[in-house]
Enzyme design. Structure first.
Site, short mmCIF file in Angstrom:
data_model
loop_
_atom_site.label_atom_id
_atom_site.label_comp_id
_atom_site.label_asym_id
_atom_site.label_seq_id
_atom_site.Cartn_x
_atom_site.Cartn_y
_atom_site.Cartn_z
N CYS A 1 0.83 -1.21 0.00
CA CYS A 1 0.00 0.00 0.00
C CYS A 1 0.86 1.26 0.00
O CYS A 1 1.33 1.71 1.05
CB CYS A 1 -0.93 -0.02 1.21
SG CYS A 1 -1.95 1.45 1.30
N CYS B 1 -0.62 4.10 2.06
CA CYS B 1 -0.45 3.98 3.52
C CYS B 1 0.99 4.26 3.93
O CYS B 1 1.24 4.88 4.95
CB CYS B 1 -0.81 2.58 4.01
SG CYS B 1 -2.22 1.84 3.23
N ASP B 2 1.95 3.74 3.17
CA ASP B 2 3.33 3.69 3.66
C ASP B 2 4.33 4.54 2.88
O ASP B 2 5.48 4.67 3.29
CB ASP B 2 3.82 2.23 3.66
CG ASP B 2 2.95 1.37 4.56
OD1 ASP B 2 2.56 1.85 5.64
OD2 ASP B 2 2.64 0.22 4.20
#
Ligand code: NAP
Length: 311
Positions: free
Chosen positions: A134, A137-138
């Site tokens: 992701c 997300c990261d």
């Protein structure tokens, strides 16, 4: 006894909930482990009708949830372990110590990101060790360092483009010499000055530093088998998804890849009272809008089924 239990909270699940709630069936939605589904891990959704300026994935899911709840859908943050069909045609949905009974079930549990299957991958997805599926997300954790994305589809190109906001360099590693991605997504990635394409290659091994974090990958050339090392601080997987159907435990017929099989032209499965909608059953389109359409159809079919049973 519930009328409709909807498993999953992506566009398919929420659309099914909106339709079932407006039909006064008071649906119960079970979120599973990723409330909001895959769209909560993406940024701009530019192809969902009605949003000419685009909409953020998490915002779209929140709006769908709000709309479903407005009409009386209920949400429970539970994960389904398995489902059993009773002799009278109703279902027992097992969530840990709790059993929920329902007349119908709409399976909208989506799909999960695939990994390469190399040793130690699960550990590397934890504690910021550098392996993730992701970018949204990261990505921000990897500022001014080189990273790589593996895959050749729309997701890989989208993630690579997104990661240029943070990383000093983004290597896009693909096992063939041609991308599967749509022209527009491929162009956006390939034309970015920070993106460098590595063709005909895959990852053979993750190289770790003393703290167990990724410091590079061993590349394997898929044509001649030659190996080389590429220094990167993170690896972003974008090699597709696996349908989340393990919990169905034989209750619904699956294809060889594990996708739920629907009856032709319907969302109904061969098991009366169970419907499949969205990515869990879609090997072709896998779009938010097609999932939403299937969620709508599943709710309408479930409503008819319940009415027929009552007659
Ligand atoms: P995908 O289209 O299935 O592509 C997966 C990619 O990973 C392929 O290039 C495949 O290589 C590669 N791959 C698969 N297994 C591999 C392995 N073991 N090792 C190395 N490479 C491997 O998946 P996706 O990119 O996630 O897209 C899924 C669907 O969502 C598509 O319909 C796509 O159009 C859609 N999508 C749309 C958007 C958007 O419009 N904003 C964004 C993302 C995704 P091969 O090409 O050699 O098979």
């Amino acid at each position: 006894m519930e009328n409709v239990v909807i498993i999953g909270t992506g566009p398919a699940g929420y659309t099914a909930a909106i339709y079932a709630a407006r039909a006064d069936l008071k649906p119960l939605i079970l979120t599973g482990s990723q409330p909001g589904g895959q769209l909560t891990t993406t940024t701009d959704v530019e192809n969902f009708p009605g949003f000419p300026e685009g909409v953020m994935g998490p915002d779209l899911m929140f709006k769908m949830q709000e709309q479903a709840m407005k009409f009386g859908a209920r949400i429970d943050f539970k994960t389904v372990e398995t489902i059993n069909r009773n002799e009278d045609g109703t279902f027992d949905i097992i969530c840990g110590a709790e059993t929920i009974q329902s007349k119908t079930v709409i399976v909208a549990s989506g799909a999960s990101a695939r990994y390469l299957g190399l040793p130690g991958e699960l550990e590397l997805t934890k504690g910021g060790a550098g392996l993730t599926a992701c970018a949204t997300c990261d990505g921000a954790f990897y500022r001014d360092v080189p990273v790589c994305v593996i895959g050749g589809g729309d997701s890989a190109c989208e993630e690579a483009t997104f990661l240029t906001k943070f990383a000093s360099k983004v290597y896009l590693i693909h096992r063939r010499d041609e991308l599967r991605a749509s022209k527009v997504m491929a162009k956006r990635a390939l034309e970015h000055e920070k993106v460098e394409m590595i063709w005909n290659s895959t990852i053979g091994e993750y190289l770790l530093n003393d703290e167990g974090k990724i410091k590079g990958v061993k590349l394997v050339n898929t044509v001649d088998g030659s190996e080389s090392e590429l220094p990167v601080n993170a690896v972003f997987m974008a090699i597709g998804h696996t349908p989340n159907t393990g919990f169905l435990n034989g209750l619904v017929e699956l294809d060889e890849s594990g996708y739920a099989i629907q009856l032709p032209g319907q969302t109904a499965t061969k098991t009366p009272g169970i419907y499949a909608a969205g990515d869990v059953a879609d090997t072709q389109y896998r779009q938010a809008i097609t999932a939403a359409g299937q969620g709508c159809a599943a709710a309408l079919e479930a409503e008819r089924y319940i009415a027929d049973q009552e007659d």
